[in-house]
Motif scaffolding. Structure first.
Motif, PDB file in Angstrom:
ATOM      1  N   GLN A   1      10.898  25.888   2.248  1.00 19.52           N
ATOM      2  CA  GLN A   1       9.899  25.943   1.174  1.00 19.52           C
ATOM      3  C   GLN A   1       9.431  24.545   0.791  1.00 19.52           C
ATOM      4  O   GLN A   1       8.233  24.304   0.602  1.00 19.52           O
ATOM      5  N   LEU A   2      10.385  23.635   0.663  1.00 21.68           N
ATOM      6  CA  LEU A   2      10.027  22.272   0.286  1.00 21.68           C
ATOM      7  C   LEU A   2       9.203  21.612   1.386  1.00 21.68           C
ATOM      8  O   LEU A   2       8.210  20.923   1.096  1.00 21.68           O
ATOM      9  N   GLN A   3       9.580  21.819   2.640  1.00 25.38           N
ATOM     10  CA  GLN A   3       8.803  21.254   3.754  1.00 25.38           C
ATOM     11  C   GLN A   3       7.373  21.744   3.729  1.00 25.38           C
ATOM     12  O   GLN A   3       6.427  20.975   3.934  1.00 25.38           O
ATOM     13  N   ALA A   4       7.189  23.044   3.495  1.00 23.58           N
ATOM     14  CA  ALA A   4       5.840  23.614   3.469  1.00 23.58           C
ATOM     15  C   ALA A   4       5.022  23.015   2.328  1.00 23.58           C
ATOM     16  O   ALA A   4       3.849  22.668   2.490  1.00 23.58           O
ATOM     17  N   ALA A   5       5.652  22.885   1.159  1.00 20.33           N
ATOM     18  CA  ALA A   5       4.951  22.307   0.011  1.00 20.33           C
ATOM     19  C   ALA A   5       4.588  20.853   0.272  1.00 20.33           C
ATOM     20  O   ALA A   5       3.486  20.400  -0.056  1.00 20.33           O
ATOM     21  N   MET A   6       5.503  20.109   0.888  1.00 17.08           N
ATOM     22  CA  MET A   6       5.240  18.699   1.202  1.00 17.08           C
ATOM     23  C   MET A   6       4.101  18.581   2.203  1.00 17.08           C
ATOM     24  O   MET A   6       3.269  17.676   2.101  1.00 17.08           O
ATOM     25  N   GLY A   7       4.057  19.485   3.162  1.00 20.15           N
ATOM     26  CA  GLY A   7       2.988  19.442   4.160  1.00 20.15           C
ATOM     27  C   GLY A   7       1.619  19.583   3.543  1.00 20.15           C
ATOM     28  O   GLY A   7       0.662  18.929   3.956  1.00 20.15           O
ATOM     29  N   ARG A   8       1.536  20.406   2.492  1.00 17.45           N
ATOM     30  CA  ARG A   8       0.238  20.612   1.837  1.00 17.45           C
ATOM     31  C   ARG A   8      -0.176  19.396   1.024  1.00 17.45           C
ATOM     32  O   ARG A   8      -1.355  19.200   0.742  1.00 17.45           O
TER      33      ARG A   8
END
Length: 241
Positions: free
Chosen positions: A223-230
């Protein structure tokens, strides 16, 4: 004070400088008053004068830089709070700066508290996910320099035993791969850290969970990786805080 600030703001509007008469007119000050304040601001380093024109001085530029830095810090803190609430975990932002591990910002809640820094984070980078993630982004020389200054030591039964074992582990970390540790820094806690590399700057976002919730760690990390990617662009800008 207010009149001096008005003059500083007026000068800031003129990239190529402005004469005293124009500044007095724009701020609504009497010319003698404007001259007096301008001289004082030049003396204090907030303005500089060149060929009859006034420009911002080094002291004012330092103030501007400090304000911009504070704004970036606030933006990072707000972002961490959003991720904290969305994922339900404490979120950490850390950097490797001037040869030291620096935890810049932590966002937690009473219900999901951050890991207590019971042993100095700077000296125990080998044991926690934040430190391991940052060290993994360094070249071999920088890693060895860090470990020479902060030797590996066992702080829990699960901590890596020696520098050779740690270096082998760091060599196996793939680029942009999260780093996890389980009770190596603090008993009862598991952590994951995600690398952020911009140019020569090593940084990381990390999360922690109680050990009895360890099964949540992979999903929370994703979840954190996905949020960081955005938000990668704004994160890159904030690296310099």
């Amino acid at each position: 004070m207010q009149r001096a600030m008005r003059l500083l703001e007026a000068v800031a509007e003129h990239e190529h400088g402005a004469p005293a008469k124009q500044l007095a007119r724009e701020t609504g000050l009497a010319l003698p008053t404007a001259y007096h304040l301008l001289r004082t601001l030049v003396y204090e380093g907030y303005l500089r004068r060149d060929k009859g024109l006034f420009f911002l001085g080094e002291a004012a530029e330092r103030l501007g830089s400090s304000g911009a830095q504070q704004k970036r810090r606030s933006a990072v803190a707000e972002t961490l709070a959003l991720w904290r609430d969305a994922i339900g975990v404490p979120v950490y932002y850390a950097m490797y700066r001037d040869g030291e591990i620096e935890v810049v910002c932590v966002s937690d809640t009473p219900g999901n508290p951050a890991v207590e820094e019971w042993a100095d984070f700077r000296e125990t980078g080998h044991a926690h996910a934040i430190g391991q993630c940052l060290l993994a982004q360094l070249d071999e020389s920088a890693r060895r320099d860090h470990l020479d200054r902060y030797p590996v030591q066992s702080i829990t039964p699960y901590t890596v035993r020696d520098s050779h074992s740690l270096l082998r582990r760091l060599d196996r970390v793939q680029r942009m791969e999260p780093v996890t540790e389980r009770q190596e820094y603090a008993l009862g806690t598991v952590c994951a850290a995600i690398p952020i590399t911009v140019g020569n700057t090593a940084a990381t976002m990390a999360i922690s969970l109680p050990a009895h919730q360890a099964d949540r760690l992979p999903a929370a990390t994703q979840q954190l990786q996905a949020a960081m990617g955005r938000l990668l662009g704004s994160l890159a800008i904030s690296i310099s805080i």
